[in-house]
Design an enzyme around this catalytic site. Structure first.
Site, short mmCIF file in Angstrom:
data_model
loop_
_atom_site.label_atom_id
_atom_site.label_comp_id
_atom_site.label_asym_id
_atom_site.label_seq_id
_atom_site.Cartn_x
_atom_site.Cartn_y
_atom_site.Cartn_z
N LYS A 138 70.06 74.72 38.83
CA LYS A 138 69.03 73.98 38.09
C LYS A 138 69.69 73.03 37.09
CE LYS A 138 66.00 76.64 36.11
NZ LYS A 138 65.07 77.37 35.21
N LYS A 143 72.43 83.24 31.35
CA LYS A 143 71.12 83.80 30.99
C LYS A 143 71.36 85.10 30.23
CE LYS A 143 66.76 82.73 31.82
NZ LYS A 143 66.18 81.42 32.14
N ASP A 153 63.06 82.12 26.78
CA ASP A 153 62.51 82.39 28.11
C ASP A 153 61.32 83.31 27.81
OD1 ASP A 153 63.35 81.98 31.14
OD2 ASP A 153 62.69 84.06 31.02
N THR A 191 58.96 72.32 29.90
CA THR A 191 59.00 73.02 31.19
C THR A 191 57.69 72.81 31.95
OG1 THR A 191 60.39 74.67 30.11
CG2 THR A 191 59.59 75.20 32.31
N1 GLU Z 1 64.59 79.61 30.13
C1 GLU Z 1 64.45 78.25 30.54
C2 GLU Z 1 64.79 78.12 32.01
O1 GLU Z 1 64.49 79.01 32.77
C3 GLU Z 1 65.16 77.26 29.64
C4 GLU Z 1 66.62 77.46 29.42
C5 GLU Z 1 67.22 76.55 28.36
O2 GLU Z 1 66.54 75.68 27.82
O3 GLU Z 1 68.41 76.72 28.09
O4 GLU Z 1 65.30 77.13 32.47
#
Ligand code: GLU
Length: 446
Positions: free
Chosen positions: A115, A127, A167, A211
């Site tokens: 991603k 993560k 998240d 998002t």
């Molecule tokens: N948790 C979000 C994701 O799944 C954002 C992660 C971020 O901004 O670092 O992409």
């Protein structure tokens, strides 16, 4: 048919990570796309780039002790999986939810690698999180938990090292407590160490919305590629957290109508269109349950344990959590005339569901492409922090829209180039992989 050598990599991943089913699922999905890539680039197998990409660079597990308001002691497990830093510092959110375990964090970290590569920004993948349940906890309990969590994690972070964000279960409030503790321990105002900060103290406008907005912009791009538009479309958005709320907002701005949303207890169906002001009041101000929506909006009905995918729609945005949309649900959506699905959550559709969508010719945007707007805007926040600048809402939103258009174009063109026109899963996996694998190979065996 999957390449034999790739299949043996998958078997090795399963053997090495027993029981981590979500991680196995995400690895299989990516590796199944890579047959045509390794045929063109045998060096990625010879140099073990594929094996390396499946093995996190570092995995950190730690104890998080904290005390609740009544004085009772609690112990949770915290973790951070620093998966890949070929393109930049590890980047990805923290999830606080009772379901969190190492397999889930690894699947999320693995998805994040590709991603983040697709955004075109210089960010690696990682993560983290904890099996902590924030539901019903007071602000001071949340603060104590965040402080304890950061007291252990801070030593692994840094604006050039590892940059967490939110998240599920981690939003602006939690990022504030985490940043405060990091600042206190390190005696540094290092804004770029976390993203999703409040706008008064180093955060970026549009990060909160990004998002959800991005998932809708991606859907709009998929529809336009087919000569269609979101305007006038009936939509369904599962979940009612940060992603869902802003997916609803952007859909309404673009002329669509969202008629349903959900939480882990049930489904709200409002044929008049979800009243976003009311939903924000319930979720962002009261931190309550959506069942209370119907008490204040007579046009709506609430179904305890209902299935949101049975509600007819043109476009669906699964924006709750992994594996929330099954093969059976996909069939229901297709039977009701759904033409596009854009994933706001990470891996919300099961592999069976994805097959149903592809067979039915539904435009399907996988999370690692469709929900990349959040992390892309995190990278814009890092840019602003690095230059001690802050951009306007409209400038930042324009950048987000440009990034989403470019991700769509990349996935679309890559799918076509590799013989799978219209297959955004193939397009996203191949384009994301190529970027990371090329960098890894150039950096040597590290
Ligand atoms: N948790 C979000 C994701 O799944 C954002 C992660 C971020 O901004 O670092 O992409």
């Amino acid at each position: 048919m999957i390449d034999e050598k790739l299949e043996s990599v998958i078997s090795e991943v399963i053997a090495r990570n027993p029981g981590q089913t979500e991680f196995h699922q995400s690895v299989r999905e990516v590796l199944e796309s890579l047959g045509p890539v390794v045929a063109k680039h045998p060096e990625f197998l010879d140099h073990k780039v594929i094996e390396r990409i499946c093995e996190p660079e570092r995995q950190i597990l730690f104890r998080v002790p904290w005390q609740d308001d009544s004085g009772e002691f609690h112990i949770n497990r915290g973790m951070r999986v620093e998966f890949n830093s070929a393109l930049g510092p590890f980047k990805g959110g923290l999830r606080f939810h009772p379901s969190v375990n190492l397999g889930i964090v690894k699947f999320l970290g693995f998805e994040q690698i590709f991603k983040n590569a697709l955004t075109g920004m210089p960010i690696g993948g990682g993560k983290g999180g904890a099996n902590f349940d924030p539901k019903g906890r007071s602000d001071s309990e949340i603060m104590r938990f965040c402080q304890s969590f950061m007291t252990e994690l801070y030593r692994h972070l840094g604006e050039y090292t590892d940059v967490p964000a939110g998240d599920i279960g981690v939003g602006g409030r939690e990022i504030g407590y985490l940043f405060g503790q990091y600042k206190r321990i390190t005696n540094r105002y290092e804004s770029g160490v976390l993203t999703g900060k409040g706008i008064e103290w180093g955060g970026a406008l549009v990060r909160t919305e990004a998002t959800g907005y991005g998932a809708v912009l991606f859907a709009q791009e998929m529809l336009r590629a087919r000569g269609e538009d979101l305007d006038g479309r009936t939509c369904v958005v599962s979940g009612s957290g940060n992603v869902a709320i802003y997916a609803i907002e952007k859909t309404h701005q673009l002329g669509g109508k969202v008629v349903a949303c959900s939480d882990s207890s049930g489904v709200v169906h409002d044929p008049d269109g979800i009243d976003l002001g009311l939903l924000k009041q319930i979720k962002e101000v009261e931190r309550g349950r959506i069942s209370t929506y119907v008490e204040r909006k007579p046009s709506a009905t609430y179904t305890d344990r209902g299935c949101i995918w049975d509600i007819p729609c043109d476009v669906a945005f699964p924006s709750a959590t992994q594996n929330e949309l099954t093969g059976r649900d996909a069939k229901a959506l297709v039977a009701n005339g759904c033409i596009a699905v854009s994933e706001g959550a990470n891996m919300p559709s099961t592999p069976e569901a994805v097959d149903v969508f592809h067979e039915a010719g539904v435009a399907f945007g996988p999370g690692k492409a469709a929900n990349a707007g959040g992390v892309a805007t995190s990278a814009l926040e890092m840019q602003q922090n690095a230059s001690r600048d802050s951009w306007s809402f409209s400038y930042t939103e324009d950048r987000l829209a440009e990034i989403m258009r470019s991700i769509h174009a990349t996935c679309h063109a890559t799918a076509e180039e590799y013989g799978a026109p219209g297959n955004y899963v193939m397009g996203a996996n191949i384009a994301g992989f190529l970027k990371v694998a090329t960098a890894m190979d150039a950096l040597g065996l590290v």
